[in-house]
Design a protein around this motif. Structure first.
Motif, PDB file in Angstrom:
ATOM      1  N   LYS A  55       0.824  -1.213   0.000  1.00 23.88           N
ATOM      2  CA  LYS A  55       0.000   0.000   0.000  1.00 23.88           C
ATOM      3  C   LYS A  55       0.857   1.261   0.000  1.00 23.88           C
ATOM      4  N   LEU A  56       2.153   1.092  -0.262  1.00 21.75           N
ATOM      5  CA  LEU A  56       3.086   2.220  -0.268  1.00 21.75           C
ATOM      6  C   LEU A  56       3.114   2.863  -1.647  1.00 21.75           C
ATOM      7  N   ASN A  57       3.161   4.182  -1.667  1.00 24.30           N
ATOM      8  CA  ASN A  57       3.280   4.914  -2.924  1.00 24.30           C
ATOM      9  C   ASN A  57       4.752   5.177  -3.227  1.00 24.30           C
ATOM     10  N   VAL A  58       5.057   5.461  -4.480  1.00 27.65           N
ATOM     11  CA  VAL A  58       6.420   5.808  -4.877  1.00 27.65           C
ATOM     12  C   VAL A  58       6.856   7.023  -4.052  1.00 27.65           C
ATOM     13  N   THR A  59       8.097   7.007  -3.594  1.00 29.70           N
ATOM     14  CA  THR A  59       8.621   8.072  -2.751  1.00 29.70           C
ATOM     15  C   THR A  59       9.031   9.270  -3.589  1.00 29.70           C
ATOM     16  N   SER A  60       8.662  10.467  -3.132  1.00 28.13           N
ATOM     17  CA  SER A  60       9.033  11.684  -3.851  1.00 28.13           C
ATOM     18  C   SER A  60      10.527  11.953  -3.670  1.00 28.13           C
ATOM     19  N   ALA A  61      11.093  12.694  -4.601  1.00 21.85           N
ATOM     20  CA  ALA A  61      12.542  12.935  -4.630  1.00 21.85           C
ATOM     21  C   ALA A  61      13.076  13.542  -3.337  1.00 21.85           C
ATOM     22  N   ASP A  62      12.290  14.412  -2.684  1.00 18.20           N
ATOM     23  CA  ASP A  62      12.797  15.058  -1.470  1.00 18.20           C
ATOM     24  C   ASP A  62      12.876  14.116  -0.279  1.00 18.20           C
ATOM     25  N   VAL A  63      12.166  12.978  -0.326  1.00 17.45           N
ATOM     26  CA  VAL A  63      12.173  12.024   0.788  1.00 17.45           C
ATOM     27  C   VAL A  63      13.103  10.837   0.503  1.00 17.45           C
ATOM     28  N   VAL A  64      13.583  10.703  -0.728  1.00 17.66           N
ATOM     29  CA  VAL A  64      14.452   9.580  -1.102  1.00 17.66           C
ATOM     30  C   VAL A  64      15.695   9.474  -0.200  1.00 17.66           C
ATOM     31  N   PRO A  65      16.391  10.578   0.142  1.00 20.38           N
ATOM     32  CA  PRO A  65      17.555  10.434   1.027  1.00 20.38           C
ATOM     33  C   PRO A  65      17.204   9.802   2.382  1.00 20.38           C
ATOM     34  N   LEU A  66      16.018  10.099   2.895  1.00 20.55           N
ATOM     35  CA  LEU A  66      15.577   9.501   4.152  1.00 20.55           C
ATOM     36  C   LEU A  66      15.359   7.997   3.984  1.00 20.55           C
ATOM     37  N   LEU A  67      14.739   7.608   2.872  1.00 25.17           N
ATOM     38  CA  LEU A  67      14.514   6.197   2.573  1.00 25.17           C
ATOM     39  C   LEU A  67      15.843   5.474   2.376  1.00 25.17           C
ATOM     40  N   GLU A  68      16.762   6.139   1.710  1.00 26.88           N
ATOM     41  CA  GLU A  68      18.103   5.567   1.522  1.00 26.88           C
ATOM     42  C   GLU A  68      18.761   5.320   2.876  1.00 26.88           C
ATOM     43  N   GLY A  69      18.586   6.262   3.794  1.00 27.33           N
ATOM     44  CA  GLY A  69      19.118   6.101   5.149  1.00 27.33           C
ATOM     45  C   GLY A  69      18.515   4.895   5.852  1.00 27.33           C
ATOM     46  N   GLN A  95      12.685   1.650  -7.788  1.00 26.54           N
ATOM     47  CA  GLN A  95      13.181   2.601  -6.798  1.00 26.54           C
ATOM     48  C   GLN A  95      13.765   1.860  -5.588  1.00 26.54           C
ATOM     49  N   LEU A  96      13.035   0.885  -5.064  1.00 23.39           N
ATOM     50  CA  LEU A  96      13.496   0.149  -3.880  1.00 23.39           C
ATOM     51  C   LEU A  96      14.690  -0.743  -4.204  1.00 23.39           C
ATOM     52  N   SER A  97      14.703  -1.348  -5.395  1.00 22.22           N
ATOM     53  CA  SER A  97      15.846  -2.179  -5.813  1.00 22.22           C
ATOM     54  C   SER A  97      17.119  -1.345  -5.881  1.00 22.22           C
ATOM     55  N   ARG A  98      16.994  -0.157  -6.483  1.00 19.64           N
ATOM     56  CA  ARG A  98      18.155   0.733  -6.617  1.00 19.64           C
ATOM     57  C   ARG A  98      18.676   1.150  -5.241  1.00 19.64           C
ATOM     58  N   LEU A  99      17.767   1.513  -4.335  1.00 19.18           N
ATOM     59  CA  LEU A  99      18.185   1.933  -2.997  1.00 19.18           C
ATOM     60  C   LEU A  99      18.824   0.782  -2.231  1.00 19.18           C
ATOM     61  N   GLY A 100      18.295  -0.422  -2.405  1.00 17.62           N
ATOM     62  CA  GLY A 100      18.872  -1.597  -1.749  1.00 17.62           C
ATOM     63  C   GLY A 100      20.282  -1.875  -2.245  1.00 17.62           C
ATOM     64  N   ARG A 101      20.475  -1.784  -3.574  1.00 16.85           N
ATOM     65  CA  ARG A 101      21.817  -1.985  -4.145  1.00 16.85           C
ATOM     66  C   ARG A 101      22.778  -0.914  -3.654  1.00 16.85           C
ATOM     67  N   LYS A 102      22.306   0.334  -3.666  1.00 15.13           N
ATOM     68  CA  LYS A 102      23.147   1.457  -3.252  1.00 15.13           C
ATOM     69  C   LYS A 102      23.586   1.312  -1.790  1.00 15.13           C
ATOM     70  N   ALA A 103      22.680   0.785  -0.949  1.00 13.83           N
ATOM     71  CA  ALA A 103      23.007   0.585   0.468  1.00 13.83           C
ATOM     72  C   ALA A 103      23.861  -0.659   0.681  1.00 13.83           C
ATOM     73  N   GLY A 104      23.966  -1.507  -0.356  1.00 15.79           N
ATOM     74  CA  GLY A 104      24.793  -2.710  -0.252  1.00 15.79           C
ATOM     75  C   GLY A 104      24.122  -3.862   0.471  1.00 15.79           C
ATOM     76  N   ILE A 105      22.791  -3.916   0.440  1.00 15.06           N
ATOM     77  CA  ILE A 105      22.080  -5.028   1.092  1.00 15.06           C
ATOM     78  C   ILE A 105      22.113  -6.224   0.138  1.00 15.06           C
ATOM     79  N   GLU A 106      22.937  -7.204   0.467  1.00 13.86           N
ATOM     80  CA  GLU A 106      23.106  -8.363  -0.406  1.00 13.86           C
ATOM     81  C   GLU A 106      22.005  -9.388  -0.196  1.00 13.86           C
ATOM     82  N   ASN A 107      21.354  -9.361   0.974  1.00 15.71           N
ATOM     83  CA  ASN A 107      20.322 -10.353   1.287  1.00 15.71           C
ATOM     84  C   ASN A 107      18.921  -9.765   1.111  1.00 15.71           C
ATOM     85  N   LEU A 108      18.766  -8.856   0.136  1.00 17.61           N
ATOM     86  CA  LEU A 108      17.485  -8.205  -0.145  1.00 17.61           C
ATOM     87  C   LEU A 108      16.711  -9.038  -1.155  1.00 17.61           C
TER      88      LEU A 108
END
Length: 116
Positions: A55-69, A95-108
């Motif tokens: 039920k989550l919507n795509v994250t807007s650009a201004d909140v992406v850094p928080l999601l990345e965190g 969007q979530l795949s890219r953030l997971g890769r960027k954070a280095g989560i290998e078990n995602l």
């Protein structure tokens, strides 16, 4: 407005997070505080993290850094596995795949469901 619900299932060693709506920076900050309180009594390295994003919507650009965190936090907490469940939403999945890769989560693992 974004909503979140966190539950720990100690018997099955699973932490469940349900996310809904569109998160503002304030919603994201509140969810991170709740997350930190929820994991404080457990050892995340013994748990799977299951995040329901149906039920989550795509994250807007201004909140992406928080999601990345958040993704970086999930990695540093060392969960056995991190699973995201989505509806059939290719943009959110990318969007979530890219953030997971960027954070280095290998078990995602991202599970994309199709509603009938």
């Amino acid at each position: 407005m974004g909503k979140f619900n966190l539950k720990t299932d100690s018997a099955n060693k699973v932490m469940n997070i349900e996310l809904e709506g569109t998160f503002s920076e304030e919603d994201g900050t509140k969810s991170i505080q709740a997350y930190k309180q929820t994991i404080s009594p457990i050892n995340p390295a013994d748990y799977e993290l299951l995040i329901d994003c149906r039920k989550l919507n795509v994250t807007s650009a201004d909140v992406v850094p928080l999601l990345e965190g958040c993704f970086i936090m999930f990695k540093s907490d060392g969960f056995v596995k991190v699973k995201l469940t989505l509806e059939n939403n290719p943009i959110l999945k990318m969007q979530l795949s890219r953030l997971g890769r960027k954070a280095g989560i290998e078990n995602l693992e991202i599970i994309s469901t199709v509603s009938v």
